[in-house]
Write a protein that holds these residues in place. Structure first.
Motif, PDB file in Angstrom:
ATOM      1  N   GLN A 126       0.807  -1.218   0.000  1.00 30.87           N
ATOM      2  CA  GLN A 126       0.000   0.000   0.000  1.00 30.87           C
ATOM      3  C   GLN A 126       0.848   1.281   0.000  1.00 30.87           C
ATOM      4  O   GLN A 126       0.312   2.374  -0.207  1.00 30.87           O
ATOM      5  N   ASP A 127       2.140   1.140   0.202  1.00 35.08           N
ATOM      6  CA  ASP A 127       3.047   2.282   0.081  1.00 35.08           C
ATOM      7  C   ASP A 127       4.302   1.849  -0.664  1.00 35.08           C
ATOM      8  O   ASP A 127       5.395   2.344  -0.406  1.00 35.08           O
ATOM      9  N   ALA A 128       4.120   0.928  -1.585  1.00 39.80           N
ATOM     10  CA  ALA A 128       5.265   0.378  -2.313  1.00 39.80           C
ATOM     11  C   ALA A 128       5.361   1.007  -3.699  1.00 39.80           C
ATOM     12  O   ALA A 128       4.836   2.094  -3.953  1.00 39.80           O
ATOM     13  N   ALA A 129       6.023   0.294  -4.603  1.00 47.26           N
ATOM     14  CA  ALA A 129       6.371   0.879  -5.901  1.00 47.26           C
ATOM     15  C   ALA A 129       5.151   1.384  -6.667  1.00 47.26           C
ATOM     16  O   ALA A 129       5.153   2.492  -7.197  1.00 47.26           O
ATOM     17  N   GLY A 130       4.095   0.581  -6.740  1.00 42.24           N
ATOM     18  CA  GLY A 130       2.926   0.983  -7.514  1.00 42.24           C
ATOM     19  C   GLY A 130       2.211   2.186  -6.940  1.00 42.24           C
ATOM     20  O   GLY A 130       1.820   3.102  -7.667  1.00 42.24           O
ATOM     21  N   ALA A 131       2.051   2.205  -5.620  1.00 38.94           N
ATOM     22  CA  ALA A 131       1.376   3.325  -4.963  1.00 38.94           C
ATOM     23  C   ALA A 131       2.136   4.619  -5.185  1.00 38.94           C
ATOM     24  O   ALA A 131       1.541   5.694  -5.352  1.00 38.94           O
ATOM     25  N   ASN A 132       3.459   4.537  -5.207  1.00 35.63           N
ATOM     26  CA  ASN A 132       4.269   5.725  -5.415  1.00 35.63           C
ATOM     27  C   ASN A 132       4.416   6.064  -6.897  1.00 35.63           C
ATOM     28  O   ASN A 132       4.408   7.240  -7.274  1.00 35.63           O
ATOM     29  N   ALA A 133       4.532   5.049  -7.747  1.00 36.27           N
ATOM     30  CA  ALA A 133       4.686   5.307  -9.178  1.00 36.27           C
ATOM     31  C   ALA A 133       3.468   6.007  -9.753  1.00 36.27           C
ATOM     32  O   ALA A 133       3.587   6.830 -10.670  1.00 36.27           O
ATOM     33  N   PHE A 134       2.298   5.714  -9.228  1.00 39.85           N
ATOM     34  CA  PHE A 134       1.072   6.367  -9.689  1.00 39.85           C
ATOM     35  C   PHE A 134       1.183   7.881  -9.528  1.00 39.85           C
ATOM     36  O   PHE A 134       0.564   8.646 -10.264  1.00 39.85           O
ATOM     37  N   TRP A 135       2.003   8.306  -8.578  1.00 40.89           N
ATOM     38  CA  TRP A 135       2.253   9.727  -8.359  1.00 40.89           C
ATOM     39  C   TRP A 135       3.512  10.196  -9.085  1.00 40.89           C
ATOM     40  O   TRP A 135       3.484  11.129  -9.885  1.00 40.89           O
ATOM     41  N   ASN A 136       4.656   9.521  -8.829  1.00 43.49           N
ATOM     42  CA  ASN A 136       5.901  10.115  -9.314  1.00 43.49           C
ATOM     43  C   ASN A 136       6.187   9.890 -10.795  1.00 43.49           C
ATOM     44  O   ASN A 136       6.985  10.623 -11.379  1.00 43.49           O
TER      45      ASN A 136
END
Length: 552
Positions: A299-309
């Motif tokens: 829930q705070d890994a690569a996908g959750a962050n990639a959706f933003w960055n």
């Protein structure tokens, strides 16, 4: 509330089991050519009863889990999240999927994950991120420390929305491929030969925006890392922290291979993941995602962050731009005459002086800097959009194993274990209670209940979730790489349309055989002795191992 809902869809799954078995038998027969199968082995259900899908066509990686299928609201959320994965973001200030930029990496998730799978290797030449399938991420680091350079974002951005300029000029970035001959002369004792290759990428200083503006960037080196398949990551998240730690403890006790001392030593964690920057409370969680083991719970890994960055589209827990940690891009952009000339017209489309007076002063340099470094940007991705994306992310199933009654595959499975491959590519795990954990504290309370869960499932990812070293030429940054899950990888070409199978962290292996042999190109490799044993097999047995790997 959630337990009642969970009990309902488990009951629905159990009631449908006879129908599923009939369909599964057909799938096994279609792929094996070995007659009727009356009983399926447990390793056929790669994602367990709650996480396995039974499609083997080009959409095999895109299927939802039975948990999602059993809940109408979750299915609707999954389908909406799928659209946010597939469709491009745009630079509009309103409307669907708006908010791209001001600098970004790609304009959609599927650019990096074709067919929801591993990125595809790219041909030699210029580095073109607009091509769907180029899942390569540029890893720019200090060769003296192996740490990321502070003057670029961790995922370097090579695109920009006017009037801003890209941190990297993508047209100057060049990719090349080089042949490699290993210590065995690329030949087996029986005379069969193979080829090996590896990529290099060059970013000249002239391609770096701040270097052209006079900033001393110092020494740097570049490596490539390709995205991995995202199916089944919810199941990996369901492995308990306790079981993950037990695996490290056992590996350390065995003493066969050195563990990364910056992560685990003397029976305990040296480093764990936490979040205090985006609403987190600093709670520590074991590292489990990315090659570099840089992320904790899904829930705070690569996908959750990639959706933003990747897109730089803000959301309620990310109301700031994704930029370099040193602040160099904001500083030099604010001083750029071209940016200054066009910024007033640009910012007028973003906000008003009443909302953000700090962006509308008489000092345009300050206005640009304040905008780029703001911690209070307008929200562009709604909470519901983000929830849908994460339901989809956690809800992707793993395709069932193929050819499970094929004698050659069964022989390959046996050899895979005898050779010692299963020490790192651990075949199975049993998930824990699968409590939803979010270091950023977004998916808590009722929001946590919206996500699919996979408790107490026997899954077959073929990974120990631990980093090892292969000591390959032009290796991954630091040399430490988490064991990649092997489930579903045999379907890569079918699902992505890739020219090659594209295995290993930078897609250097065009075939499964090449991937195996790269594990033994250095005597220092943790897998060297295993590759030596593999070389001693007959060609028929080597082919059986490859067929097994392509079937799981």
């Amino acid at each position: 509330m959630y337990l009642k809902k969970y009990s309902f869809y488990v009951a629905a799954l159990l009631s449908a089991s006879f129908f599923l078995t009939a369909c599964e038998d057909d799938k096994v027969d279609d792929n094996s050519g070995g007659g009727t199968t009356t009983e399926l082995p447990d390793w056929y259900y790669t994602g367990g009863e709650l996480g396995t899908a039974f499609v083997t066509t080009q959409t095999a990686f895109e299927q939802s889990t039975p948990v999602v299928d059993a809940d109408a609201m979750m299915t609707a959320s999954f389908n909406r999240g799928e659209q946010f994965f597939e469709k491009p973001f745009n630079s509009n200030v309103s409307g669907t999927r708006h908010g791209l930029g001001p600098v970004y990496v790609r304009n959609s998730c599927i650019h990096c994950h074709p067919g929801y799978g591993h990125g595809k290797s790219q041909a030699a030449g210029s580095f073109n991120t607009t091509q769907i399938g180029n899942g390569y991420l540029l890893v720019v680091y200090n060769p003296a420390t192996d740490g990321y350079v502070p003057w670029l974002a961790g995922m370097p951005q090579s695109k920009a929305i006017e009037p801003f300029k890209a941190p990297l000029d993508e047209s100057q970035i060049m990719l090349s491929w080089h042949d490699y001959t290993d210590g065995f002369g690329n030949k087996f004792p029986d005379g069969e030969t193979y080829q090996l290759r590896y990529p290099e990428v060059e970013i000249p200083k002239s391609a770096i925006y701040i270097a052209n503006k006079g900033y001393d960037i110092g020494d740097y080196a570049v490596r490539l890392e390709s995205t991995i398949g995202i199916y089944g990551t919810g199941l990996l998240d369901a492995i308990s922290d306790e079981d993950l730690k037990a695996e490290y403890i056992q590996k350390e006790k065995d003493g066969y291979m050195t563990l990364n001392p910056s992560i685990f030593a003397n029976g305990d964690w040296v480093k764990q993941y936490s979040n205090t920057a985006q609403g987190g409370d600093g709670t520590l969680y074991p590292l489990r995602y990315t090659y570099a083991l840089s992320r904790g719970p899904l829930q705070d890994a690569a996908g959750a962050n990639a959706f933003w960055n990747i897109t730089n589209a803000t959301r309620s827990d990310r109301t700031f731009h994704y930029l370099d940690g040193a602040g160099t891009y904001a500083t030099y952009s604010s001083k750029d005459p071209d940016v200054q000339a066009a910024f007033p017209a640009y910012i007028a489309t973003i906000s008003t002086p009443e909302e953000h007076p700090e962006w509308f002063t008489d000092n345009v340099e300050s206005n640009i800097y304040n905008y780029l470094t703001s911690k209070n940007l307008p929200v562009e991705v709604s909470d519901q959009n983000y929830i849908d994306l994460m339901v989809w992310h956690r809800g992707l199933a793993v395709p069932a194993a193929r050819n499970v009654d094929d004698e050659e595959v069964l022989r390959g499975k046996e050899l895979f274990s005898e050779l010692g491959c299963t020490y790192c590519h651990k075949p199975s795990w049993t998930t824990g209670d699968d409590e939803i954990r979010d270091p950023a504290r977004f998916f808590v309370g009722d929001k946590a209940d919206l996500l699919p869960r996979y408790p107490h499932q026997k899954i077959w990812p073929y990974t120990d979730m631990i980093q090892h070293r292969l000591h390959m030429v032009n290796d991954i940054r630091t040399g430490w790489c988490r064991t990649t899950p092997l489930w579903g990888r045999g379907l890569h070409q079918r699902c992505t349309g890739a020219e090659y199978i594209d295995r290993l962290h930078d897609c250097r292996a065009r075939t499964t055989l090449e991937a195996i042999m790269w594990h033994g190109t250095s005597e220092e490799s943790d897998a060297y002795r295993t590759v030596v044993k593999f070389r001693e097999l007959s060609k028929a047995d080597r082919d059986a191992v490859v067929k097994f790997l392509d079937s799981i």
